[in-house]
Motif scaffolding. Structure first.
Motif, PDB file in Angstrom:
ATOM      1  N   THR A   1      23.179  18.436   6.298  1.00 21.99           N
ATOM      2  CA  THR A   1      22.472  17.168   6.157  1.00 21.99           C
ATOM      3  C   THR A   1      22.361  16.847   4.670  1.00 21.99           C
ATOM      4  OG1 THR A   1      21.183  17.587   8.165  1.00 21.99           O
ATOM      5  CG2 THR A   1      20.368  15.901   6.665  1.00 21.99           C
ATOM      6  N   SER A   2      22.856  15.699   4.289  1.00 20.87           N
ATOM      7  CA  SER A   2      22.813  15.302   2.877  1.00 20.87           C
ATOM      8  C   SER A   2      22.217  13.923   2.749  1.00 20.87           C
ATOM      9  CB  SER A   2      24.220  15.322   2.263  1.00 20.87           C
ATOM     10  OG  SER A   2      25.037  14.331   2.845  1.00 20.87           O
ATOM     11  N   GLY A   3      21.521  13.718   1.661  1.00 19.76           N
ATOM     12  CA  GLY A   3      20.934  12.420   1.373  1.00 19.76           C
ATOM     13  C   GLY A   3      21.193  12.034  -0.067  1.00 19.76           C
ATOM     14  N   ASN A   4      21.397  10.762  -0.301  1.00 18.81           N
ATOM     15  CA  ASN A   4      21.608  10.279  -1.662  1.00 18.81           C
ATOM     16  C   ASN A   4      20.959   8.909  -1.798  1.00 18.81           C
ATOM     17  OD1 ASN A   4      23.106  10.530  -4.339  1.00 18.81           O
ATOM     18  ND2 ASN A   4      23.795   8.522  -3.637  1.00 18.81           N
ATOM     19  N   GLY A   5      20.311   8.698  -2.918  1.00 21.41           N
ATOM     20  CA  GLY A   5      19.685   7.410  -3.157  1.00 21.41           C
ATOM     21  C   GLY A   5      19.705   7.047  -4.618  1.00 21.41           C
TER      22      GLY A   5
END
Length: 719
Positions: free
Chosen positions: A227-231
Motif C-alpha cells: 500500500t503506497s500513498g503520495n501527496g
C-alpha cells in the motif's frame, strides 16, 4: 521494533493514511466548485540535467521523459515505464521482498537487492541514501506525471553513485478538479486499486492518492501486499513563488521471498521455490514514511532561490535462509535482519539567468546535506528445532552516514548555434559505525570511513540546423561502497570492511538528436565509461557476501531511439541498447559457498554479470482519439545475461510480447476507461532477472508465463 512481532502496518503509517484520506475528502468541495478545462498534456521539458526547465532537444545529454502511467498497464512497478527507455535495463523480479532491478548503461547491475549505482529522486527529494543505496518501492505511479531518466556524464552532478539518475514527478493539479478511481486484476491473484484527487482551489494546487496492490505471486511462496500513498500540496506565494509539501508512504507487510532457482530447477519448474525458502519462511517487511518541503521563489534581477528539506523513517525486517551451522561462529551476525532507519537532509540552490559578453548565461549553485542513522540488529533465525523464527541477539550497532556536497553548473550560449555547459560537484561522505554487541568472543567492531571526491562535467551542444542537434559531454563520477557492502570483512574477521575504496569513473558521450517535424523524433548516442577500483565480490561464506576493489572495468556501447507517427492514428516507437561491460584487469574470486579466500582467477575481458549486451523495445499503438477504441502491441528482446563474475552460467536471451486493447467513454462529467491486456503473449519460458554472484548458484528468477490483466479507470470532473 519488536523482533517477534509479525510486522503489522506500522502505527506511524496510520496518521499518514488518515492525512491522505482527509485531504482527498477536503478536495471534493473544491472540485464541485471549479470550472471545466481541457485535460493537461505531458510537458516536453526536463529538469534533471540542468536544474532548470529545458526541452530535451536542448540538453547536451541523453535524457528521456516518459509518462509515468498508461491506462493499459498495471501501473505499480516503474519497470513498466522504464522498459521503453534506451540504456536502461529495468526488471520486475516477481519478488516483492526485493526491490526491482534497475541498471543504466551497466551501472547498478551487480546489486542483488535494492538499487545501487543509480541516483533516485521523487519530486527532487532523494530516494537514495547518502551511501548510494536506494529503493523505488514508494514511487506511486497513479499520482505521477512523468519519470525522467538521465544517462551519461551529466549524472555525475548528482554526486555519489550516479551512474544515472531516475526522477519521478507528481502531476500538477488539474484546472478542472477531478476525483479518480481505478481497479485492475488478473492472473496470479493480482489486484490493484487506487483513489486519487487532484485539482486547483484558489492558491492551492493539490494531488493526493493511495494505491493498494496485492498478488498471490507467479511462483510459490511469493505472495505480497503493498500500500503506497503520495501527496503534494503546492501553495502559490506572493511574488510568483510557491511552497510545496510532499508526503509519501509505503507499507509492505510480510512479503514472501521465494529466492532464486538453480539451473536445473529453473528449467524443470519455473513456478517452484527454493526448498530453504519454505523451510525458513523467508520474508521481508518494509514500512516507510517521508515528508518534504520545497520553497521556490523568484527574486529581482533574474535571480531565484530553491530550498528543500526532508525527513523520513524506514523500517525493514527480514528473515534469511542461513542454516544454524553457519551461525555457530561467535562472529556470525545471525539470520534475521532488523533495521530502523531515520534519514533527512536539505538542499539550497541559487539560480540566475543573465548574460556574459552579451550572450545568454544560466548559472545554478547550491549546497546539499543528507544524513542517515541506521540501528541494525541481527538475530539467529532459529530457536531449538524451530526455524524461521527470531532467536538470540547476534548483532547490535548504530550506523551513521552523512554526505555534504557543494555544486555549481553554468550554461552559456555565445552563438545561437552553440551552447556550452560545465559544472562540478564536491562530495564528502562520512561513515561511522558504533558496535553495541561486544562479548568475550566478539570484539568491538566500531569504525569509521571517509570519502571525498570532486566530479567535474562539461558538454557542448551544436545546433547544426533547426531539426538536427549534436552534442558531446565528458565527466568524472564516483561510487562509494554502501553500508551493506562495508558490512563484512573479506578476511573472515569481525567488523566493517573499511579498506574498500570508492570506484571512480571517466565518462564520455557523443550524440545526435533529430526532430524533422512534430511527428518524428530520433536520437543516437555512443558512450564509454572507464572505472578504477570497481567493486566486485571477494567471498561468499555463511550466507554473507564480502567485496573487494579491482583495478579497472569498462562499459561502452550505443543507444538509439525512434518515435514516429506512421499515420494519424498510429504511433510507433523503438529503443535499442548495446552495452559491452567488461572487467579490464584480472582478479581472484570465490567459486562456491562456503568460500573464505578468493582463489579462482577472473581473466581480463570477462563480462560484468547482470548486464545484457543487447536490449530492444518496440511498440505500435493505435489511438484515433483520446476517447473511443485504442490498442497496442509491444515487444521486448533481452540478450543473454552472465550470472557471475566467472561467467559459469548465463540467463538465455528471450523475446516477449504484449497485446492490449481498451475503450474510453467521455461523458459530461465522467470519463470511463476500460482495458484488457495479455503479457508474454506466446508463453515464453525465460529468466526475468538474475541474482548476480549468488553463493549457492541460485541465480535465476523466472519471469511469468502468459498472464492476463483487465481493469477500469473512472474520472469524475467538476463542472
Amino acid at each position: 521494533m519488536l523482533p517477534n512481532r509479525p510486522f503489522p502496518p506500522s502505527p506511524s503509517l496510520r496518521p499518514a493514511r488518515a492525512l491522505l484520506a482527509l485531504a482527498c475528502a477536503a478536495a471534493l468541495p473544491a472540485a464541485a466548485q471549479a470550472q471545466s478545462a481541457p485535460p493537461l498534456r505531458l510537458p516536453s521539458v526536463v529538469v534533471s540535467a540542468t536544474y532548470t526547465e529545458r526541452d530535451t532537444f536542448e540538453v547536451p545529454a541523453s535524457i528521456d521523459a516518459e509518462p509515468a502511467r498508461r491506462l493499459d498497464r498495471l501501473n505499480v512497478n516503474v519497470s513498466e515505464t522504464l522498459n521503453a527507455v534506451p540504456g536502461v535495463l529495468a526488471r520486475n523480479r516477481q519478488n516483492y521482498a526485493q526491490d526491482e532491478q534497475i541498471s543504466i548503461r551497466g551501472f547498478g547491475a551487480r546489486s542483488t537487492f535494492g538499487i545501487r549505482g543509480v541516483r533516485l529522486y521523487t519530486d527532487g527529494i532523494p530516494a537514495s541514501m547518502p551511501d548510494g543505496a536506494g529503493q523505488v518501492s514508494h514511487f506511486n505511479l497513479e499520482t505521477a506525471d512523468r519519470i525522467e531518466v538521465l544517462r551519461g556524464p551529466f549524472s555525475a552532478l548528482y554526486g555519489n553513485s550516479s551512474g544515472g539518475v531516475v526522477q519521478i514527478f507528481t502531476a500538477d493539479g488539474t484546472a478542472t478538479p477531478e476525483l479518480r478511481a481505478g481497479i485492475a486484476g488478473g492472473s496470479d491473484g493480482t489486484l490493484r486499486a487506487n483513489l486519487n484527487a487532484r485539482g486547483v482551489a484558489g492558491d492551492l494546487d493539490y494531488n493526493l492518492g493511495v494505491t493498494h496492490f496485492e498478488t498471490d505471486g507467479h511462483r510459490a511462496h511469493s505472495a505480497a501486499q503493498r500500500t503506497s500513498g503520495n501527496g503534494r500540496l503546492r501553495w502559490q506565494l506572493p511574488g510568483g513563488g510557491n511552497l510545496s509539501l510532499v508526503l509519501n508512504t509505503v507499507n509492505i507487510p510480510n512479503a514472501l521471498d521465494p529466492l532464486g532457482l538453480g539451473r536445473a530447477q529453473f528449467e524443470q519448474d519455473p513456478r517452484s521455490v527454493a526448498e530453504v525458502a519454505t523451510t525458513y519462511n523467508t520474508r521481508k517487511s518494509v514500512s516507510q514514511q517521508q515528508g518534504g518541503l520545497i520553497w521556490e521563489q523568484p527574486l529581482a534581477a533574474a535571480h531565484s532561490l530553491r530550498a528543500m528539506g526532508y525527513y523520513g523513517q524506514r523500517d525493514v525486517f527480514q528473515v534469511l535462509a542461513i542454516p544454524p551451522g553457519a551461525q555457530a561462529s561467535p562472529l556470525s551476525q545471525g539470520g534475521v535482519i532488523d533495521l530502523a532507519n531515520e534519514y533527512g537532509g536539505g538542499d539550497v540552490r541559487w539560480l540566475w539567468n543573465g548574460q556574459l559578453a552579451g550572450a545568454p548565461l544560466e548559472v545554478a549553485a547550491g549546497v546539499a546535506v543528507d544524513r542517515q542513522r541506521q540501528h541494525r540488529t541481527g538475530y539467529e533465525n532459529f530457536v531449538g528445532d524451530a526455524l524461521g523464527v527470531v532467536g538470540r541477539l547476534r548483532r547490535d550497532q548504530i550506523d551513521r552516514v552523512e554526505s555534504r556536497d557543494l555544486y555549481a553548473q553554468a550554461s552559456w550560449t555565445p552563438h545561437p548555434d552553440w551552447t556550452l555547459s560545465a559544472g562540478a560537484r564536491r562530495s564528502r561522505i562520512d561513515f561511522d559505525s558504533r558496535d553495541r554487541y561486544i562479548t568475550a568472543t566478539n570484539p568491538d567492531d566500531s569504525g569509521t570511513a571517509d570519502y571525498g571526491q570532486t566530479t567535474p562535467v562539461a558538454g557542448v551542444l551544436w545546433r547544426a540546423s533547426p531539426t538536427v542537434h549534436a552534442y558531446a559531454a565528458y565527466g568524472r563520477g564516483f561510487e562509494t561502497p554502501t553500508f551493506a557492502e562495508l558490512g563484512y570483512r573479506n578476511d573472515g574477521g569481525s567488523g566493517l570492511n573499511l579498506g574498500l575504496a570508492p570506484a571512480r569513473t571517466r565518462n564520455a558521450e557523443l550524440g545526435v538528436k533529430l526532430r524533422p517535424d512534430a511527428a518524428l523524433g530520433m536520437e543516437f548516442a555512443v558512450f564509454r565509461a572507464d572505472s578504477r577500483d570497481e567493486l566486485a565480490v571477494a567471498t561468499n561464506s555463511g550466507g554473507r557476501t564480502t567485496y573487494q576493489n579491482i583495478d579497472r572495468s569498462r562499459r561502452q556501447g550505443a543507444e538509439a531511439a525512434l518515435r514516429v507517427d506512421v499515420a494519424p492514428a498510429w504511433q510507433f516507437r523503438t529503443a535499442f541498447t548495446w552495452v559491452d561491460a567488461t572487467f579490464e584487469s584480472p582478479f581472484l574470486t570465490c567459486t562456491g559457498s562456503p568460500c573464505t579466500t578468493p582463489d579462482t582467477p577472473v581473466a581480463a575481458g570477462q563480462r560484468i554479470p547482470g548486464v545484457a549486451r543487447e536490449a530492444l523495445f518496440m511498440g505500435l499503438r493505435w489511438q484515433p482519439a483520446e476517447t473511443g477504441w485504442q490498442a497496442g502491441l509491444e515487444g521486448r528482446y533481452i540478450g543473454e545475461v552472465p550470472t557471475d563474475d566467472l561467467g559459469r552460467d548465463r540467463a538465455d536471451a528471450y523475446a516477449v510480447f504484449a497485446l492490449s486493447a481498451g475503450y474510453t467513454l467521455d461523458l459530461p462529467r465522467w470519463r470511463i476507461g476500460t482495458f484488457a491486456r495479455v503479457d508474454n503473449l506466446f508463453d515464453r519460458h525465460h529468466a526475468g532477472s538474475v541474482i548476480v554472484n549468488d553463493g549457492n548458484g541460485r541465480y535465476f528468477e523466472p519471469g511469468p508465463g502468459r498472464t492476463f490483466l483487465v481493469g477500469a479507470d473512472l474520472r469524475w470532473r467538476a463542472r
